[in-house]
Design a protein around this motif. Structure first.
Motif, PDB file in Angstrom:
ATOM      1  N   THR A  35       0.833  -1.203   0.000  1.00 56.50           N
ATOM      2  CA  THR A  35       0.000   0.000   0.000  1.00 56.50           C
ATOM      3  C   THR A  35       0.867   1.252   0.000  1.00 56.50           C
ATOM      4  O   THR A  35       0.568   2.235  -0.691  1.00 56.50           O
ATOM      5  N   VAL A  36       1.960   1.239   0.746  1.00 55.53           N
ATOM      6  CA  VAL A  36       2.908   2.358   0.711  1.00 55.53           C
ATOM      7  C   VAL A  36       3.492   2.504  -0.682  1.00 55.53           C
ATOM      8  O   VAL A  36       3.596   3.626  -1.214  1.00 55.53           O
ATOM      9  N   LYS A  37       3.884   1.395  -1.273  1.00 54.29           N
ATOM     10  CA  LYS A  37       4.479   1.461  -2.617  1.00 54.29           C
ATOM     11  C   LYS A  37       3.476   2.028  -3.627  1.00 54.29           C
ATOM     12  O   LYS A  37       3.855   2.796  -4.522  1.00 54.29           O
ATOM     13  N   ARG A  38       2.217   1.673  -3.477  1.00 51.22           N
ATOM     14  CA  ARG A  38       1.187   2.208  -4.381  1.00 51.22           C
ATOM     15  C   ARG A  38       1.042   3.715  -4.195  1.00 51.22           C
ATOM     16  O   ARG A  38       0.948   4.468  -5.180  1.00 51.22           O
ATOM     17  N   GLU A  40       3.342   5.767  -3.118  1.00 49.47           N
ATOM     18  CA  GLU A  40       4.558   6.404  -3.627  1.00 49.47           C
ATOM     19  C   GLU A  40       4.540   6.489  -5.147  1.00 49.47           C
ATOM     20  O   GLU A  40       4.930   7.511  -5.734  1.00 49.47           O
ATOM     21  N   ARG A  41       4.080   5.449  -5.816  1.00 45.37           N
ATOM     22  CA  ARG A  41       3.983   5.493  -7.283  1.00 45.37           C
ATOM     23  C   ARG A  41       2.988   6.560  -7.718  1.00 45.37           C
ATOM     24  O   ARG A  41       3.231   7.307  -8.677  1.00 45.37           O
ATOM     25  N   LEU A  42       1.869   6.642  -7.013  1.00 44.28           N
ATOM     26  CA  LEU A  42       0.841   7.620  -7.355  1.00 44.28           C
ATOM     27  C   LEU A  42       1.354   9.041  -7.177  1.00 44.28           C
ATOM     28  O   LEU A  42       1.156   9.896  -8.044  1.00 44.28           O
ATOM     29  N   ALA A  43       2.037   9.308  -6.069  1.00 43.99           N
ATOM     30  CA  ALA A  43       2.562  10.645  -5.813  1.00 43.99           C
ATOM     31  C   ALA A  43       3.599  11.041  -6.862  1.00 43.99           C
ATOM     32  O   ALA A  43       3.582  12.166  -7.380  1.00 43.99           O
ATOM     33  N   ALA A  44       4.504  10.130  -7.179  1.00 40.78           N
ATOM     34  CA  ALA A  44       5.532  10.428  -8.177  1.00 40.78           C
ATOM     35  C   ALA A  44       4.903  10.712  -9.535  1.00 40.78           C
ATOM     36  O   ALA A  44       5.293  11.659 -10.234  1.00 40.78           O
ATOM     37  N   GLU A  45       3.927   9.908  -9.911  1.00 42.27           N
ATOM     38  CA  GLU A  45       3.258  10.083 -11.203  1.00 42.27           C
ATOM     39  C   GLU A  45       2.536  11.430 -11.271  1.00 42.27           C
ATOM     40  O   GLU A  45       2.646  12.156 -12.264  1.00 42.27           O
ATOM     41  N   LEU A 238      -1.247   1.150   6.685  1.00 45.83           N
ATOM     42  CA  LEU A 238      -2.443   1.611   7.376  1.00 45.83           C
ATOM     43  C   LEU A 238      -2.643   3.114   7.169  1.00 45.83           C
ATOM     44  O   LEU A 238      -3.763   3.599   7.011  1.00 45.83           O
ATOM     45  N   LEU A 239      -1.537   3.860   7.196  1.00 44.02           N
ATOM     46  CA  LEU A 239      -1.585   5.300   6.973  1.00 44.02           C
ATOM     47  C   LEU A 239      -1.602   5.635   5.487  1.00 44.02           C
ATOM     48  O   LEU A 239      -2.275   6.567   5.055  1.00 44.02           O
ATOM     49  N   ALA A 240      -0.849   4.870   4.715  1.00 45.14           N
ATOM     50  CA  ALA A 240      -0.775   5.132   3.280  1.00 45.14           C
ATOM     51  C   ALA A 240      -2.129   4.947   2.598  1.00 45.14           C
ATOM     52  O   ALA A 240      -2.432   5.615   1.607  1.00 45.14           O
ATOM     53  N   ALA A 241      -2.957   4.056   3.126  1.00 42.58           N
ATOM     54  CA  ALA A 241      -4.280   3.828   2.543  1.00 42.58           C
ATOM     55  C   ALA A 241      -5.089   5.117   2.544  1.00 42.58           C
ATOM     56  O   ALA A 241      -5.805   5.426   1.581  1.00 42.58           O
TER      57      ALA A 241
END
Length: 350
Positions: A35-38, A40-45, A238-241
């Motif tokens: 979920t964190v990785k998702r 991070e990908r979204l923010a970078a994009e 939990l927070l990244a969600a």
């Protein structure tokens, strides 16, 4: 209580609260939380950068960014009214051995190129001088009333930095507010900085967290520094969600906060004894109390007793910040509370 002290008082949405217990989890210190990785990908994009990293706070995000850019003993050029310089406990000096070079801040949040130029020694080979390693800008600018830096100015700073061989770090805690105000994708604002910090826990309403974005190489440095600073959070999904919902669902609604801020400013300017900065560009309103017999402390206290939370933020100015927890009806009620506080004091003085 109508809460206008800060947009950090936003509460997570029902959708966020529902997503948190369902988040797929792993150990993020090992880089294994999906979920964190998702997030991070979204923010970078969204910001048009190679990579991103989830951080516990904006303060740690800025600190790790400065430490990643700057060798010990070097200087960071930073506005004298910026959050990094005033509100982040001198962390770059304490933890990174980095010297702050405060640059005069203009009323619109800009750091003039000629003032940045003065921070460079005439003879950089002279070993007496600490050398600049980074230029930082804040956008929107908090203490200047949420002012948004024009894209033309950001391009000017970027060109100057490139001429000096330096990177630019943007403290973009509310960068999505800037993009909404400029009516451009956030990536257009972000393109002028090598690294950006932005908060999920302000207007985007997540409970915790900020992001750092930049090149993959830079983010790898921040990853190590995050661990050093104690920011590894294990099952942080939990927070990244909640942060994912912030980016997917909470960006466009920031325009409502801007409209409410303008409504508040317009109402306050009609009240005798209140002086308002009417150049409201985002979700921040600054004003002063000029009514006889009032200090800002007395005014803030009496507003609180009447059901309105506001706060002073430098030079005796009162700051009010709109956010997802404040409705148009709340704004109208806040205006009436201010009127009532001043009217009550006038009656008592008679």
């Amino acid at each position: 209580m109508i809460e206008l002290r800060s947009d950090t008082f936003t509460l997570p949405t029902e959708e966020m609260l529902e997503a948190i217990p369902l988040a797929a989890l792993g150990d993020d210190v090992y880089g294994e939380d999906p979920t964190v990785k998702r997030l991070e990908r979204l923010a970078a994009e969204m910001l048009g950068k190679e990579a991103a990293i989830f951080m516990p706070s904006g303060t740690m995000a800025n600190l790790a960014s400065l430490m990643a850019h700057c060798p010990r003993g070097s200087k960071v050029l930073v506005g004298n009214e910026t959050d990094i310089y005033i509100y982040e406990a001198g962390g770059a000096a304490v933890c990174g051995g980095i010297m702050y070079e405060p640059i005069p801040t203009q009323a619109d949040g800009r750091l003039l190129i000629e003032d940045l130029e003065k921070a460079f020694p005439d003879d950089p080979s002279d070993p007496q001088f600490s050398l600049p390693a980074l230029i930082t800008i804040e956008n929107p600018h908090n203490r200047m009333g949420g002012k948004v830096l024009p894209l033309s100015y950001l391009a000017e700073v970027q060109a100057f930095a490139e001429s000096k061989g330096l990177p630019v770090h943007m403290d973009g805690a509310r960068i999505f507010n800037a993009a909404i105000a400029l009516e451009v994708p956030v990536s257009e604002v972000a393109q002028y900085a090598d690294s950006i910090q932005f908060c999920l826990s302000k207007g985007l309403s997540a409970p915790v967290g900020s992001m750092v974005v930049g090149t993959a190489e830079f983010v790898e440095k921040v990853y190590r520094l995050r661990k050093m600073l104690g920011g590894g959070m294990r099952q942080a999904g939990l927070l990244a969600a909640a942060g994912i919902i912030s980016l997917e669902k909470m960006v466009d609604r920031l325009a409502d906060d801007h409209a409410n801020a303008r409504r508040l400013a317009a109402g306050l300017t009609q009240i005798e004894g209140i002086e308002v900065d009417m150049d409201v560009q985002t979700n921040i309103v600054f004003f002063r109390v000029s009514a006889a017999g009032f200090t800002w402390q007395r005014f803030v206290e009496e507003c609180q007793q009447a059901g309105l939370n506001i706060a002073e933020l430098g030079h005796g100015r009162i700051r009010a910040v709109t956010h997802s927890g404040v409705t148009q009806a709340d704004i109208d009620a806040a205006i009436q509370i201010v009127k009532g506080v001043l009217a009550k004091a006038e009656v008592l003085s008679v």
